[in-house]
Scaffold this motif. Structure first.
Motif, PDB file in Angstrom:
ATOM      1  N   LYS A 265       1.270 -15.780  11.359  1.00 25.62           N
ATOM      2  CA  LYS A 265       0.127 -16.503  11.907  1.00 25.62           C
ATOM      3  C   LYS A 265      -1.001 -16.743  10.825  1.00 25.62           C
ATOM      4  CE  LYS A 265       1.134 -13.844  15.731  1.00 25.62           C
ATOM      5  NZ  LYS A 265       0.781 -13.282  17.264  1.00 25.62           N
ATOM      6  N   SER A 266      -1.761 -17.616  10.858  1.00 25.72           N
ATOM      7  CA  SER A 266      -3.117 -17.694  10.233  1.00 25.72           C
ATOM      8  C   SER A 266      -4.292 -16.596  10.597  1.00 25.72           C
ATOM      9  CB  SER A 266      -3.886 -19.052  10.248  1.00 25.72           C
ATOM     10  OG  SER A 266      -4.027 -19.427  11.625  1.00 25.72           O
ATOM     11  N   ALA A 267      -4.839 -16.125   9.646  1.00 21.28           N
ATOM     12  CA  ALA A 267      -5.677 -15.125   9.766  1.00 21.28           C
ATOM     13  C   ALA A 267      -7.071 -15.767   9.436  1.00 21.28           C
ATOM     14  CB  ALA A 267      -5.590 -13.933   8.804  1.00 21.28           C
ATOM     15  N   SER A 268      -8.059 -15.767  10.782  1.00 15.38           N
ATOM     16  CA  SER A 268      -9.293 -16.575  10.423  1.00 15.38           C
ATOM     17  C   SER A 268     -10.383 -15.769  11.248  1.00 15.38           C
ATOM     18  CB  SER A 268      -9.362 -17.945  11.091  1.00 15.38           C
ATOM     19  OG  SER A 268      -8.214 -18.670  10.593  1.00 15.38           O
ATOM     20  N   LEU A 269     -11.608 -16.053  11.051  1.00 14.50           N
ATOM     21  CA  LEU A 269     -12.747 -15.445  11.444  1.00 14.50           C
ATOM     22  C   LEU A 269     -13.670 -16.590  11.742  1.00 14.50           C
ATOM     23  CD1 LEU A 269     -13.825 -12.352   9.263  1.00 14.50           C
ATOM     24  CD2 LEU A 269     -13.360 -12.212  11.380  1.00 14.50           C
ATOM     25  N   ILE A 270     -13.773 -16.862  13.130  1.00 14.58           N
ATOM     26  CA  ILE A 270     -14.477 -18.002  13.743  1.00 14.58           C
ATOM     27  C   ILE A 270     -16.130 -17.525  13.776  1.00 14.58           C
ATOM     28  CG2 ILE A 270     -15.011 -19.669  15.369  1.00 14.58           C
ATOM     29  CD1 ILE A 270     -11.939 -19.847  15.675  1.00 14.58           C
ATOM     30  N   GLY A 271     -16.919 -18.082  13.072  1.00 15.47           N
ATOM     31  CA  GLY A 271     -18.327 -17.871  13.244  1.00 15.47           C
ATOM     32  C   GLY A 271     -19.079 -18.637  14.142  1.00 15.47           C
TER      33      GLY A 271
ATOM     34  N   ASN B  12     -22.222 -14.505  16.407  1.00 10.67           N
ATOM     35  CA  ASN B  12     -21.114 -14.133  16.885  1.00 10.67           C
ATOM     36  C   ASN B  12     -19.814 -14.292  15.946  1.00 10.67           C
ATOM     37  OD1 ASN B  12     -18.189 -14.104  18.505  1.00 10.67           O
ATOM     38  ND2 ASN B  12     -19.688 -12.917  19.745  1.00 10.67           N
ATOM     39  N   LEU B  13     -18.906 -13.352  15.626  1.00  7.00           N
ATOM     40  CA  LEU B  13     -17.979 -13.621  14.841  1.00  7.00           C
ATOM     41  C   LEU B  13     -16.449 -12.938  15.487  1.00  7.00           C
ATOM     42  CD1 LEU B  13     -17.319 -14.463  12.067  1.00  7.00           C
ATOM     43  CD2 LEU B  13     -17.539 -12.111  11.396  1.00  7.00           C
ATOM     44  N   ALA B  14     -15.676 -13.675  15.353  1.00  2.21           N
ATOM     45  CA  ALA B  14     -14.200 -13.030  16.178  1.00  2.21           C
ATOM     46  C   ALA B  14     -12.843 -13.417  15.304  1.00  2.21           C
ATOM     47  CB  ALA B  14     -14.148 -13.808  17.480  1.00  2.21           C
ATOM     48  N   ILE B  15     -12.034 -12.568  15.440  1.00  3.46           N
ATOM     49  CA  ILE B  15     -10.835 -12.917  14.753  1.00  3.46           C
ATOM     50  C   ILE B  15      -9.897 -13.733  15.505  1.00  3.46           C
ATOM     51  CG2 ILE B  15      -9.959 -10.719  15.440  1.00  3.46           C
ATOM     52  CD1 ILE B  15      -8.474 -10.509  12.805  1.00  3.46           C
ATOM     53  N   PHE B  16      -9.267 -14.644  14.917  1.00  2.00           N
ATOM     54  CA  PHE B  16      -8.183 -15.598  15.630  1.00  2.00           C
ATOM     55  C   PHE B  16      -6.838 -15.774  14.746  1.00  2.00           C
ATOM     56  CE2 PHE B  16     -11.972 -16.656  18.177  1.00  2.00           C
ATOM     57  CZ  PHE B  16     -11.388 -16.990  19.380  1.00  2.00           C
ATOM     58  N   ASN B  17      -5.866 -15.932  15.517  1.00  6.00           N
ATOM     59  CA  ASN B  17      -4.702 -16.042  14.716  1.00  6.00           C
ATOM     60  C   ASN B  17      -3.957 -17.274  15.045  1.00  6.00           C
ATOM     61  OD1 ASN B  17      -3.170 -15.290  17.036  1.00  6.00           O
ATOM     62  ND2 ASN B  17      -3.199 -12.991  16.362  1.00  6.00           N
ATOM     63  N   SER B  18      -4.484 -18.114  15.830  1.00  5.55           N
ATOM     64  CA  SER B  18      -3.911 -19.457  16.232  1.00  5.55           C
ATOM     65  C   SER B  18      -4.429 -20.741  15.716  1.00  5.55           C
ATOM     66  CB  SER B  18      -4.084 -19.462  17.826  1.00  5.55           C
ATOM     67  OG  SER B  18      -5.363 -19.365  18.028  1.00  5.55           O
ATOM     68  N   VAL B  19      -5.179 -20.630  14.538  1.00  7.58           N
ATOM     69  CA  VAL B  19      -5.687 -21.795  14.021  1.00  7.58           C
ATOM     70  C   VAL B  19      -4.401 -22.588  13.378  1.00  7.58           C
ATOM     71  CG1 VAL B  19      -7.006 -22.524  11.998  1.00  7.58           C
ATOM     72  CG2 VAL B  19      -8.028 -20.972  13.459  1.00  7.58           C
ATOM     73  N   ILE B  20      -4.724 -23.892  13.709  1.00  5.15           N
ATOM     74  CA  ILE B  20      -3.520 -24.718  13.178  1.00  5.15           C
ATOM     75  C   ILE B  20      -3.904 -25.831  12.868  1.00  5.15           C
ATOM     76  CG2 ILE B  20      -1.552 -23.654  14.179  1.00  5.15           C
ATOM     77  CD1 ILE B  20      -1.514 -25.821  16.390  1.00  5.15           C
TER      78      ILE B  20
ATOM     79  N   TYR C  12     -19.193 -24.682  14.716  1.00  2.00           N
ATOM     80  CA  TYR C  12     -18.700 -23.387  14.162  1.00  2.00           C
ATOM     81  C   TYR C  12     -17.879 -23.335  13.011  1.00  2.00           C
ATOM     82  CZ  TYR C  12     -14.135 -25.569  16.094  1.00  2.00           C
ATOM     83  OH  TYR C  12     -13.165 -26.378  16.431  1.00  2.00           O
ATOM     84  N   THR C  13     -17.585 -22.184  12.447  1.00  2.00           N
ATOM     85  CA  THR C  13     -17.012 -22.002  11.264  1.00  2.00           C
ATOM     86  C   THR C  13     -15.753 -21.301  11.393  1.00  2.00           C
ATOM     87  OG1 THR C  13     -17.958 -19.856  10.328  1.00  2.00           O
ATOM     88  CG2 THR C  13     -19.234 -21.745  10.025  1.00  2.00           C
ATOM     89  N   ILE C  14     -14.630 -21.599  10.382  1.00  2.00           N
ATOM     90  CA  ILE C  14     -13.509 -21.018  10.070  1.00  2.00           C
ATOM     91  C   ILE C  14     -13.483 -20.587   8.687  1.00  2.00           C
ATOM     92  CG2 ILE C  14     -10.893 -21.194  10.331  1.00  2.00           C
ATOM     93  CD1 ILE C  14     -11.198 -23.144  12.435  1.00  2.00           C
TER      94      ILE C  14
END
Lengths: 202, 202
Positions: free
Chosen positions: A27-33, A42-50, A82-84
């Motif tokens: 999976k992709s490894a992203s921080l969404i800001g 707020n900052l959160a890790i996501f692994n579903s960005v496509i 938002y930012t990825i």
């Protein structure tokens, strides 16, 4: 061996979560800001960005059901941007730490040792330490009726990236950028290119 | 450097496609197997498979707009079942070849040197050479109005996997299975685990 749906439903909850989360492969490894109307970041890790589309340029990711408070989605809806940010080898531990449950008025930037950074164009914080930063405008949230998750689509407003990462054909060398990949919920992997293949013809 | 949406829209088409497809970072590498009502098999490479939910167990992927004929989606809607098969190092060239435009009555299994395999439970072909094979029942297709793509959700019916790949906590070692990851449209990467991290707490 064959594992059926019925077997999976009988698994202990955490075992099942770990097991099923492995099934989608790497999976992709992203921080969404994001930032709230009240200027809480707020900052959160996501692994579903496509990838969603190239023209117009857009990305999507899946939000878990909003039956509990999801600061990321709330902020995205409030502010519209938002930012990825790609997670690289130097910051994956900080990135993982953002998955802890912090209160809404606590910023994961502070708690996890990452630095917010702003561009003139976007009302949302980037992660300074990331090498590939994408600013997006929220365009659509499609609820998956089956389980209440939401597929969130954003249009790319701008990309902050080192010129040297962009190849002559437009390919961005995410491996050279140190971007990593995730499997399951908590396994972090670096990559080694096997090859690029040319456009396939019958 | 900053690349804006306006810059991206001015890129040459293939350059833009390659560039934007790099933005989502590393992607899963899957072959989706389907069969039509007339028993024509179809096999197609996808890099957008993501986790949707653990209970009930489900996966999703994004289909491009169905304005042109999409054999995979047509078959899924006709038959109601499909398979997701992890791509490993031994078959990634065969898998890539499925992206060529074959006629509907031609099977990518034959053309690309992969072997269809059936279980008793599912009316869709698995890829024999894959190490992690997932059988799914179609449950939902959500159209993204923004660009006509469709987020397709399926419930996991069964998983065919070697017992030795499943860890004591339910984690499936996709790296040990030889599963690979894709960046951009055509770059294939093997992985090397950095570490697994424990559940994050504030």
């Amino acid at each position: 061996m064959i594992i059926t749906k019925e077997n999976i439903l009988e698994f202990e909850k955490l075992y099942r979560t770990t097991f099923v989360n492995s099934m989608s492969g790497f999976k992709s490894a992203s921080l969404i800001g994001t930032i709230s109307d009240k200027r809480n970041t707020n900052l959160a890790i996501f692994n579903s960005v496509i990838h969603v589309g190239a023209n117009p340029p857009s990305l999507g990711f899946l939000m878990r059901p909003v039956s509990v408070d999801r600061h990321t989605y709330k902020n995205i809806k409030e502010v519209g941007f938002y930012t990825i940010n790609h997670i690289n080898k130097d910051i994956f531990k900080n990135a993982h730490q953002t998955s802890a449950r912090y209160d809404e008025n606590v910023s994961e930037f502070d708690e996890c040792g990452l630095t917010p950074e702003y561009s003139q164009k976007l009302k949302a914080p980037y992660v300074k330490e990331s090498k590939i930063k994408i600013g997006l405008k929220f365009v659509e949230g499609q609820e998956i009726k089956y389980n209440g998750t939401i597929f969130v689509v954003g249009e790319i407003v701008e990309i902050i990236i080192l010129n040297e990462l962009i190849g002559i054909d437009g390919y961005v060398d995410v491996e050279k950028a140190g971007s990593i990949t995730i499997s399951g919920l908590d396994s972090y992997h670096e990559t080694k290119r096997i090859t690029r293949l040319s456009y396939a013809k019958p």
